[in-house]
Design a protein around this motif. Structure first.
Motif, PDB file in Angstrom:
ATOM      1  N   GLY A 143       0.861  -1.113  -0.032  1.00 57.00           N
ATOM      2  CA  GLY A 143       0.004   0.081  -0.135  1.00 57.00           C
ATOM      3  C   GLY A 143       0.869   1.395   0.034  1.00 57.00           C
ATOM      4  N   ALA A 144       0.095   2.259  -0.104  1.00 56.74           N
ATOM      5  CA  ALA A 144       0.885   3.544  -0.169  1.00 56.74           C
ATOM      6  C   ALA A 144       1.361   4.026   1.342  1.00 56.74           C
ATOM      7  CB  ALA A 144      -0.092   4.886  -0.407  1.00 56.74           C
ATOM      8  N   THR A 145       2.815   4.707   1.255  1.00 51.24           N
ATOM      9  CA  THR A 145       3.532   5.102   2.340  1.00 51.24           C
ATOM     10  C   THR A 145       2.839   6.612   2.528  1.00 51.24           C
ATOM     11  OG1 THR A 145       5.344   3.963   1.869  1.00 51.24           O
ATOM     12  CG2 THR A 145       5.596   5.866   3.153  1.00 51.24           C
ATOM     13  N   LYS A 146       2.533   6.845   3.691  1.00 53.18           N
ATOM     14  CA  LYS A 146       1.899   8.289   3.984  1.00 53.18           C
ATOM     15  C   LYS A 146       2.673   9.136   4.989  1.00 53.18           C
ATOM     16  CE  LYS A 146      -2.831   5.874   3.691  1.00 53.18           C
ATOM     17  NZ  LYS A 146      -2.186   4.560   3.845  1.00 53.18           N
ATOM     18  N   PHE A 147       3.230  10.366   4.636  1.00 52.96           N
ATOM     19  CA  PHE A 147       3.485  11.199   5.528  1.00 52.96           C
ATOM     20  C   PHE A 147       2.366  12.040   6.100  1.00 52.96           C
ATOM     21  CE2 PHE A 147       7.354   9.834   3.346  1.00 52.96           C
ATOM     22  CZ  PHE A 147       8.344   9.674   4.176  1.00 52.96           C
ATOM     23  N   TYR A 148       2.315  12.048   7.484  1.00 49.06           N
ATOM     24  CA  TYR A 148       1.241  12.684   8.164  1.00 49.06           C
ATOM     25  C   TYR A 148       1.489  14.266   8.445  1.00 49.06           C
ATOM     26  CZ  TYR A 148      -0.987   8.039   8.692  1.00 49.06           C
ATOM     27  OH  TYR A 148      -1.717   6.741   8.387  1.00 49.06           O
ATOM     28  N   ARG A 149       0.449  14.822   8.521  1.00 46.98           N
ATOM     29  CA  ARG A 149       0.720  16.417   9.266  1.00 46.98           C
ATOM     30  C   ARG A 149       1.548  16.388  10.451  1.00 46.98           C
ATOM     31  NH1 ARG A 149      -2.388  21.089   9.029  1.00 46.98           N
ATOM     32  NH2 ARG A 149      -3.927  20.015   7.770  1.00 46.98           N
ATOM     33  N   SER A 150       2.327  17.205  10.646  1.00 46.84           N
ATOM     34  CA  SER A 150       3.428  17.274  11.901  1.00 46.84           C
ATOM     35  C   SER A 150       3.482  18.530  12.338  1.00 46.84           C
ATOM     36  CB  SER A 150       4.343  16.759  11.699  1.00 46.84           C
ATOM     37  OG  SER A 150       5.292  16.565  12.780  1.00 46.84           O
ATOM     38  N   ALA A 151       3.529  19.025  13.420  1.00 49.88           N
ATOM     39  CA  ALA A 151       3.575  20.162  14.054  1.00 49.88           C
ATOM     40  C   ALA A 151       4.811  20.618  14.199  1.00 49.88           C
ATOM     41  CB  ALA A 151       2.684  20.648  15.480  1.00 49.88           C
ATOM     42  N   THR A 152       5.809  19.460  14.771  1.00 51.72           N
ATOM     43  CA  THR A 152       7.122  19.361  15.069  1.00 51.72           C
ATOM     44  C   THR A 152       7.805  18.117  14.354  1.00 51.72           C
ATOM     45  OG1 THR A 152       6.748  18.170  17.125  1.00 51.72           O
ATOM     46  CG2 THR A 152       6.957  20.979  17.005  1.00 51.72           C
ATOM     47  N   GLY A 153       9.073  18.435  13.782  1.00 52.96           N
ATOM     48  CA  GLY A 153       9.784  17.358  13.403  1.00 52.96           C
ATOM     49  C   GLY A 153       9.572  16.987  11.961  1.00 52.96           C
ATOM     50  N   LYS A 154      10.430  16.242  11.420  1.00 51.09           N
ATOM     51  CA  LYS A 154      10.197  15.509  10.092  1.00 51.09           C
ATOM     52  C   LYS A 154      10.118  14.269   9.968  1.00 51.09           C
ATOM     53  CE  LYS A 154      14.900  15.067   8.932  1.00 51.09           C
ATOM     54  NZ  LYS A 154      16.196  15.684   8.029  1.00 51.09           N
ATOM     55  N   GLY A 155       9.451  13.558   9.149  1.00 50.21           N
ATOM     56  CA  GLY A 155       9.354  12.071   8.761  1.00 50.21           C
ATOM     57  C   GLY A 155      10.302  11.827   7.860  1.00 50.21           C
ATOM     58  N   LEU A 156      11.125  10.858   8.125  1.00 52.27           N
ATOM     59  CA  LEU A 156      12.389  10.274   7.244  1.00 52.27           C
ATOM     60  C   LEU A 156      12.102   8.816   6.625  1.00 52.27           C
ATOM     61  CD1 LEU A 156      15.204  10.635   5.931  1.00 52.27           C
ATOM     62  CD2 LEU A 156      16.138   9.937   8.161  1.00 52.27           C
ATOM     63  N   GLN A 157      12.206   8.604   5.460  1.00 51.74           N
ATOM     64  CA  GLN A 157      12.521   7.294   4.724  1.00 51.74           C
ATOM     65  C   GLN A 157      13.828   7.276   4.068  1.00 51.74           C
ATOM     66  OE1 GLN A 157       9.223   4.638   3.188  1.00 51.74           O
ATOM     67  NE2 GLN A 157      10.499   5.047   1.578  1.00 51.74           N
ATOM     68  N   ARG A 158      14.747   6.419   4.425  1.00 53.81           N
ATOM     69  CA  ARG A 158      15.948   6.190   3.822  1.00 53.81           C
ATOM     70  C   ARG A 158      16.058   4.872   3.365  1.00 53.81           C
ATOM     71  NH1 ARG A 158      19.684   9.000   7.070  1.00 53.81           N
ATOM     72  NH2 ARG A 158      19.318  10.672   5.562  1.00 53.81           N
ATOM     73  N   CYS A 159      16.474   4.693   2.288  1.00 47.72           N
ATOM     74  CA  CYS A 159      16.730   3.124   1.383  1.00 47.72           C
ATOM     75  C   CYS A 159      17.996   3.172   0.788  1.00 47.72           C
ATOM     76  CB  CYS A 159      15.449   3.190   0.396  1.00 47.72           C
ATOM     77  SG  CYS A 159      15.641   1.368  -0.163  1.00 47.72           S
ATOM     78  N   VAL A 160      18.613   2.173   1.248  1.00 46.55           N
ATOM     79  CA  VAL A 160      20.047   1.891   0.717  1.00 46.55           C
ATOM     80  C   VAL A 160      19.957   0.645  -0.109  1.00 46.55           C
ATOM     81  CG1 VAL A 160      22.605   1.502   1.348  1.00 46.55           C
ATOM     82  CG2 VAL A 160      21.024   3.543   2.739  1.00 46.55           C
TER      83      VAL A 160
END
Length: 266
Positions: A72-89
């Motif tokens: 399924g889809a990856t979802k980045f949600y609304r955030s008042a503080t901080g970032k969401g990170l996805q790292r693929c190597v």
């Protein structure tokens, strides 16, 4: 999560796995006669909130072949503080083929998202990867008016860079609506086929994809990569076009048609 693939006894096998946190994989599937290993990467929470980090690492040994996708889809949600990170190597040894074809990424209004993909190829290795970014949720009449997204893709072969791209987009930027940017469209995607090539591949892909209609589709052939792009309103439409492009390139370069993961049909 970290996965190791090796070619053993005429098929690619998932030899080791290591994970901490919610990322998991199901048992591998083998729908292709050459023993290509299909693996679905699962993230049961389904979303990335501010402060969350997802780290994925895939190793393919010599001659291994693997198709990696998500249900399924990856979802980045609304955030008042901080970032969401996805790292693929991804590390791909000589003669190996890694096809990394995740479902789309939805960046909610108000999200701060960072997506980082780094691929290292040995000589004679092949990588096929795509990504789709959906800004906001058009079906819910939600536009991407606050927040930001940073995306970085780097592919090196034998230690030398063959593809590098970086995007930083703040919500409300003129790039979202300008004709020289996204032209008001909420979905954009890119597919890169890197590895041994031959001439005439761009024309082959265009013939397979067909007429563009009101969407934007392009393909470019470089010295060591073929790059396709989509710009439009629907991620599903973009995936259908890229699947045709993948099929045409796979048939021409791997001498076998694309084998769509069964999870895409559910």
């Amino acid at each position: 999560m970290e996965l190791w693939f090796e070619y053993v006894d005429r098929r690619t096998r998932l030899m080791r796995r290591r994970h901490f946190g919610p990322l998991v994989v199901q048992s591998p599937f083998y729908p292709e006669q050459d023993g290509t290993c299909h693996v679905y990467v699962l993230h049961p929470p389904g979303g990335v909130a501010g402060g969350d980090e997802l780290h994925l690492t895939f190793h393919l040994g010599g001659e291994a072949r693997s198709v990696l996708t998500t249900p399924g889809a990856t979802k980045f949600y609304r955030s008042a503080t901080g970032k969401g990170l996805q790292r693929c190597v991804i590390d791909v040894a000589a003669g190996a083929i890694c096809e990394y074809l995740p479902q789309e990424t939805i960046v909610f209004d108000g999200a701060t998202a960072e997506i980082d993909t780094r691929v290292a190829l040995e000589e004679g290795a092949t990588f096929v990867g795509w990504d789709f970014i959906c800004l906001g949720r058009p079906a819910a009449n939600e536009r991407f008016t606050t927040g930001s997204i940073t995306q970085r893709v780097e592919i090196v072969q034998a230690g030398k860079p063959i593809w590098f791209e970086r995007l930083h987009l703040r919500a409300g930027s003129p790039l979202q609506d300008a004709a020289y940017g996204l032209g008001g469209q909420p979905v954009f995607g890119a597919m890169v086929y890197a590895g041994p090539l031959k001439g005439g591949l761009a024309d082959l892909v265009l013939d397979a994809v067909g007429q563009a209609g009101d969407r934007v589709f392009s393909v470019s052939q470089l010295d060591q990569a073929v790059v396709c792009r989509y710009l439009g309103r629907h991620a599903e439409e973009g995936k259908q076009l890229f699947a045709r492009a993948w099929d045409s390139l796979r048939t021409a370069l791997q001498l076998k048609p694309a084998c769509l993961p069964r999870i895409w049909a559910t």
